[in-house]
Structure formats: C-alpha cells, structure tokens
Design an enzyme around this catalytic site. Structure first.
Site, PDB file in Angstrom:
ATOM      1  N   LYS A  27     -33.195  -8.750  60.788  1.00  0.00           N
ATOM      2  CA  LYS A  27     -32.292  -9.882  60.305  1.00  0.00           C
ATOM      3  C   LYS A  27     -31.396 -10.912  62.044  1.00  0.00           C
ATOM      4  O   LYS A  27     -31.402 -10.113  62.766  1.00  0.00           O
ATOM      5  CB  LYS A  27     -31.284  -9.451  59.586  1.00  0.00           C
ATOM      6  N   GLY A  52     -29.977 -17.269  34.190  1.00  0.00           N
ATOM      7  CA  GLY A  52     -30.360 -17.860  35.879  1.00  0.00           C
ATOM      8  C   GLY A  52     -32.234 -18.516  35.540  1.00  0.00           C
ATOM      9  O   GLY A  52     -32.688 -17.804  35.589  1.00  0.00           O
ATOM     10  N   GLY A  74     -33.163 -21.180  37.645  1.00  0.00           N
ATOM     11  CA  GLY A  74     -33.597 -21.812  39.202  1.00  0.00           C
ATOM     12  C   GLY A  74     -35.527 -21.525  39.613  1.00  0.00           C
ATOM     13  O   GLY A  74     -36.084 -21.649  38.717  1.00  0.00           O
ATOM     14  N   VAL A 129     -37.705 -19.722  41.539  1.00  0.00           N
ATOM     15  CA  VAL A 129     -38.416 -17.775  40.573  1.00  0.00           C
ATOM     16  C   VAL A 129     -38.472 -17.748  39.185  1.00  0.00           C
ATOM     17  O   VAL A 129     -39.646 -17.762  38.619  1.00  0.00           O
ATOM     18  CB  VAL A 129     -37.634 -16.334  40.636  1.00  0.00           C
TER      19      VAL A 129
HETATM   20  P1  NAD Z   1     -32.265 -20.456  42.530  1.00  0.00           P
HETATM   21  O1  NAD Z   1     -31.114 -21.110  43.428  1.00  0.00           O
HETATM   22  O2  NAD Z   1     -33.088 -21.842  43.117  1.00  0.00           O
HETATM   23  O3  NAD Z   1     -31.773 -20.686  40.995  1.00  0.00           O
HETATM   24  C1  NAD Z   1     -31.426 -19.494  40.853  1.00  0.00           C
HETATM   25  C2  NAD Z   1     -30.023 -20.343  40.006  1.00  0.00           C
HETATM   26  O4  NAD Z   1     -29.013 -19.373  39.315  1.00  0.00           O
HETATM   27  C3  NAD Z   1     -29.938 -21.461  39.469  1.00  0.00           C
HETATM   28  O5  NAD Z   1     -30.110 -22.452  38.391  1.00  0.00           O
HETATM   29  C4  NAD Z   1     -28.382 -21.311  39.349  1.00  0.00           C
HETATM   30  O6  NAD Z   1     -27.478 -22.462  38.823  1.00  0.00           O
HETATM   31  C5  NAD Z   1     -28.484 -19.866  38.635  1.00  0.00           C
HETATM   32  N1  NAD Z   1     -26.960 -19.078  38.512  1.00  0.00           N
HETATM   33  C6  NAD Z   1     -26.008 -19.549  39.323  1.00  0.00           C
HETATM   34  N2  NAD Z   1     -24.739 -18.581  38.998  1.00  0.00           N
HETATM   35  C7  NAD Z   1     -25.610 -18.427  37.879  1.00  0.00           C
HETATM   36  C8  NAD Z   1     -24.731 -17.195  36.860  1.00  0.00           C
HETATM   37  N3  NAD Z   1     -23.280 -17.157  37.133  1.00  0.00           N
HETATM   38  N4  NAD Z   1     -25.430 -17.010  35.921  1.00  0.00           N
HETATM   39  C9  NAD Z   1     -26.752 -17.663  35.083  1.00  0.00           C
HETATM   40  N5  NAD Z   1     -26.874 -18.832  36.390  1.00  0.00           N
HETATM   41  C10 NAD Z   1     -26.640 -18.817  37.472  1.00  0.00           C
HETATM   42  O7  NAD Z   1     -32.473 -19.718  43.038  1.00  0.00           O
HETATM   43  P2  NAD Z   1     -34.464 -18.462  43.249  1.00  0.00           P
HETATM   44  O8  NAD Z   1     -34.858 -18.764  44.363  1.00  0.00           O
HETATM   45  O9  NAD Z   1     -34.619 -18.859  41.953  1.00  0.00           O
HETATM   46  O10 NAD Z   1     -33.593 -16.686  43.604  1.00  0.00           O
HETATM   47  C11 NAD Z   1     -33.094 -16.604  42.130  1.00  0.00           C
HETATM   48  C12 NAD Z   1     -32.387 -14.985  43.169  1.00  0.00           C
HETATM   49  O11 NAD Z   1     -33.263 -14.290  43.123  1.00  0.00           O
HETATM   50  C13 NAD Z   1     -32.134 -14.890  44.346  1.00  0.00           C
HETATM   51  O12 NAD Z   1     -31.146 -13.640  44.090  1.00  0.00           O
HETATM   52  C14 NAD Z   1     -32.562 -14.874  44.959  1.00  0.00           C
HETATM   53  O13 NAD Z   1     -32.293 -13.819  46.350  1.00  0.00           O
HETATM   54  C15 NAD Z   1     -33.676 -13.667  44.310  1.00  0.00           C
HETATM   55  N6  NAD Z   1     -34.209 -14.075  44.773  1.00  0.00           N
HETATM   56  C16 NAD Z   1     -35.637 -14.867  45.689  1.00  0.00           C
HETATM   57  C17 NAD Z   1     -36.717 -14.511  46.193  1.00  0.00           C
HETATM   58  C18 NAD Z   1     -37.816 -16.004  46.584  1.00  0.00           C
HETATM   59  O14 NAD Z   1     -38.798 -15.664  46.513  1.00  0.00           O
HETATM   60  N7  NAD Z   1     -37.034 -17.330  45.762  1.00  0.00           N
HETATM   61  C19 NAD Z   1     -37.341 -13.580  46.898  1.00  0.00           C
HETATM   62  C20 NAD Z   1     -36.754 -12.445  46.855  1.00  0.00           C
HETATM   63  C21 NAD Z   1     -35.543 -12.829  46.077  1.00  0.00           C
END
Ligand code: NAD
Length: 354
Positions: free
Chosen positions: A80, A180, A182, A184
């Site tokens: 990292k 959430g 977002g 994913v």
């Molecule tokens: P994102 O930022 O697109 O979505 C996260 C969503 O959660 C947002 O819409 C945000 O408003 C919402 N949120 C934040 N705090 C909240 C709460 N207290 N209650 C309810 N909703 C809340 O992120 P993402 O890319 O969809 O990733 C989601 C999770 O998965 C993260 O923890 C990320 O680290 C993990 N992750 C993502 C990937 C990827 O490919 N995107 C890969 C591995 C892990």
C-alpha cells in the site's frame, strides 16, 4: 513507534519513505509480503494529522492486501502507499510523476493503483514514470469502475451464504437490507431484483435513496433503522466499523454479507456474530472483485475473465464455512487461515534454487 520491531512482529518486508520538496510529495510505501507475487495496493492520499498516523495506516492497509489477494487466489502480494496531503488541493502532475519515480525505484516489487483520494487521472500521470501501475482510465487500457465486478462478487457471496444457511442459494423472496446505496449497491441491486429478492435500503444521501426506490422498488428506511429491519441478509455497503457491540444485538438477519471494508469494529466482533448464530461473509473475501478486476489489467484486461474469477468467491466462501465449522472458529478467523495457508504453501514451492 518502534518501526523495525513492528515490521518484525507482523513480518513486513519493506517500508520505504520518499519526499520531493519541489513536487510537494511526502509519501510512504509499505510492502508486507511478496511470496505470491509483487505487492499490489492502492494509494491513499489523505491529510494525516501526524506522520505516525500515516505510517500506521499504510502498514495496516498493506498487510490487509496480502490477505485479500491471497484468499482471492491471485499471484500478488500485499502493499500500500500513502501520500500525505489533501486530495482536493494538493494534487498536481509533478506530485504524481514524482510518486511514479518512487514506485519505479522499487523495481516492480510494488504495483500501485487507486484508493481513497486517488483517481484514474492520477494513475495516468504515474504511468509516465513507471509501468508498475494499474487503475488507468479506460481509454488508456484501464479496467474502469471496479464496482461492477465487486457487485457481482457480493451477489455470488450472498448466494453462497444463503446456501449455507437456508440450504438453497436462491434469493427469491429473501429480504435483503442494503446499508448504503452507492456504486456497489447500484450494480448489486439489479441481480437481487432479477432473483425476486425484496430489497430494503437506506442511505444518508436523499438522492441515492430516491434512486433505490425508483429504480429497484426498494423499501426505504432511515439510516439508523437499518439494523432493526427484519430481514434475511444484512448487507453493509457504506462504512467500516458497523459490526460492533451496539449494532450486533440489533441485527435480525442470520447472514451479514456486503462489500464495505473493515466491517468488524474489532476482531472479537467476528466471534460475537458466530456466538449469536449469524453467518458473516468476511469483508475482504466477498469484496475481492475489485482487486481481481485490477489484477486482470496486469495482462490484457478482459472483463468476462475478471467476472468469471470473481464468481469463484462463492467457492472460497464455501471453503471458509467448512474451515470455520471443522475448527470451531469464526468465519473471519477461517478466512485468515485460508489466506495464510496459501502463502505457506507457496513458500514451500519457492524454496529451491533456480
Ligand atoms: P460509494 O461511496 O459509492 O457508496 C457508499 C454509499 O453509502 C453512499 O451513497 C453514501 O451516501 C452512503 N453512506 C455513507 N454513510 C452512510 C450511513 N451512515 N448510512 C447509510 N448510508 C451511508 O462507495 P462504493 O464504491 O459503493 O463502496 C461501498 C463500500 O464497499 C465501501 O466501504 C468501499 O470501501 C467498499 N468497497 C468498494 C469496492 C468497489 O469496487 N467500489 C471494492 C471493495 C470494497
């Protein structure tokens, strides 16, 4: 902190520091373990309060990557990078090109990519100084948004959990609570809808929640109420630390399966879930689609191949559930065991002089 002692205790191979005043760069790269291959891990750019915070973060995250890549069956080790700075104000071509030279100086032992605070554009700047970079923009041969593949892995992981708990991996009629909505979740929900699962969603962002209601017919709840929802799968899709002393007693679901990183506030919460008979899909196993996707950029990117490999998260979870049952340990510990064993086997293969 006593860095060398810490490295020795957790078996880190290398920690490198690099500054370039002209480019405004202050950075650290940690390489945890390269038994399985070069250490892959993203760049976290963050305005850390202290050097110690930055160092602890890069160490912790590098080690986590060793486990994630190992359990995902990738020929990659764990590493990292952190850049100390504010991603909204401190980014520049010079900073990332300088960082690229830092990466190049490690001779391919570390491969960089995106993480919190860094983006495909930054990877393009880095690529002008080193070939040891992935996560490039799509028009540069990059793999694009990893959420698409991550979501598919989470879907397959949910099915493996359903098979374990309900005896069938069909999600038809199952109630799935998404914390959430977002990136994913948006790619995950259509798979769930197609299987006729019933979706309950929450988000602190009103617009995201509206989308969940409109696009997939989700039932919306207030952010804090999501833990109390009567459901079959509770799916953390937002934040880390959401499985803790306060929330675990509220969870009604027999399964916790979602992509959020670092879901367990402390390791002991893995045991607590097990004690309560809740099947936990370890986060770094079920969300490995992202790193699997990136790993395909190292050869010739092929999304179908990345999806196929990501689909094997189903089988990896089956293996983890079997270890957990056989050894009477939590699924979180069983996942670590699986990852460590693969590294041990590779060490034995690599002992001969070539
Ligand atoms: P994102 O930022 O697109 O979505 C996260 C969503 O959660 C947002 O819409 C945000 O408003 C919402 N949120 C934040 N705090 C909240 C709460 N207290 N209650 C309810 N909703 C809340 O992120 P993402 O890319 O969809 O990733 C989601 C999770 O998965 C993260 O923890 C990320 O680290 C993990 N992750 C993502 C990937 C990827 O490919 N995107 C890969 C591995 C892990």
């Amino acid at each position: 902190m006593k860095l060398i002692e810490y490295m020795d205790r957790y078996e880190y191979e290398q920690v490198a520091f690099y500054t370039d005043r002209g480019a405004g760069l202050k950075s650290i790269i940690a390489i945890h373990d390269t038994t399985l291959g070069p250490a892959l891990g993203g760049i976290r750019m963050w305005p850390y309060n202290s050097e110690e915070d930055a160092l602890m973060d890069v160490l912790r995250l590098a080690r986590a990557m060793t486990y994630k890549s190992s359990a995902a069956g990738l020929p990659l080790g764990g590493g990292k990078a952190v850049i100390i700075g504010d991603p909204r104000k401190d980014k520049s071509e010079a900073l990332f090109r300088s960082f690229g030279r830092f990466v190049e100086s490690l001779g391919g032992r570390y491969i960089t990519t995106e993480d919190v605070g860094s983006a495909p554009q930054d990877m393009e700047w880095i690529s002008w100084e080193t070939t040891h970079v992935t996560g490039l923009p799509v028009n540069q041969g990059g793999s694009g948004d990893p959420s698409i593949v991550t979501a598919y892995g989470v879907y397959q992981g949910m099915k493996a959990c359903a098979k374990e708990v309900f005896g069938s991996d069909s999600l038809e009629g199952r109630r799935i609570a998404l914390q959430g909505f977002g990136k994913v979740s948006s790619y995950l929900a259509p798979y769930l809808k197609k299987e006729k699962a019933r979706i309950i969603a929450t988000d602190i962002n009103e617009a995201a929640l509206e989308r969940a209601k409109k696009e997939i017919g989700a039932t919306a709840v207030e952010p804090d109420r999501i833990y109390d929802v009567e459901c079959d799968i509770f799916s953390p899709n937002a934040l880390g630390g959401v499985l803790n002393d306060k929330t675990i007693p509220r969870i009604k679901a027999p399964i916790v399966a979602g992509p959020a990183n670092n879901q367990l506030l402390e390791d002991r919460h893995g045991e607590e879930l097990q004690r309560r008979g809740i099947l936990y899909a370890p986060d770094y196993i079920i969300n490995a689609g992202g790193v699997i996707n990136i790993s395909f950029e190292l050869t010739m990117y092929d999304q179908d191949a990345a999806m196929e490999k990501t689909g094997r998260i189903y089988n990896t979870l089956e293996q983890i559930f079997a270890i957990s049952k056989a050894e009477g340990i939590s699924t979180a510990k069983a996942a670590d065991r699986l990852a460590e064993e693969r590294i041990q086997h590779a060490r034995r293969v690599r002992h001969i002089y070539l």
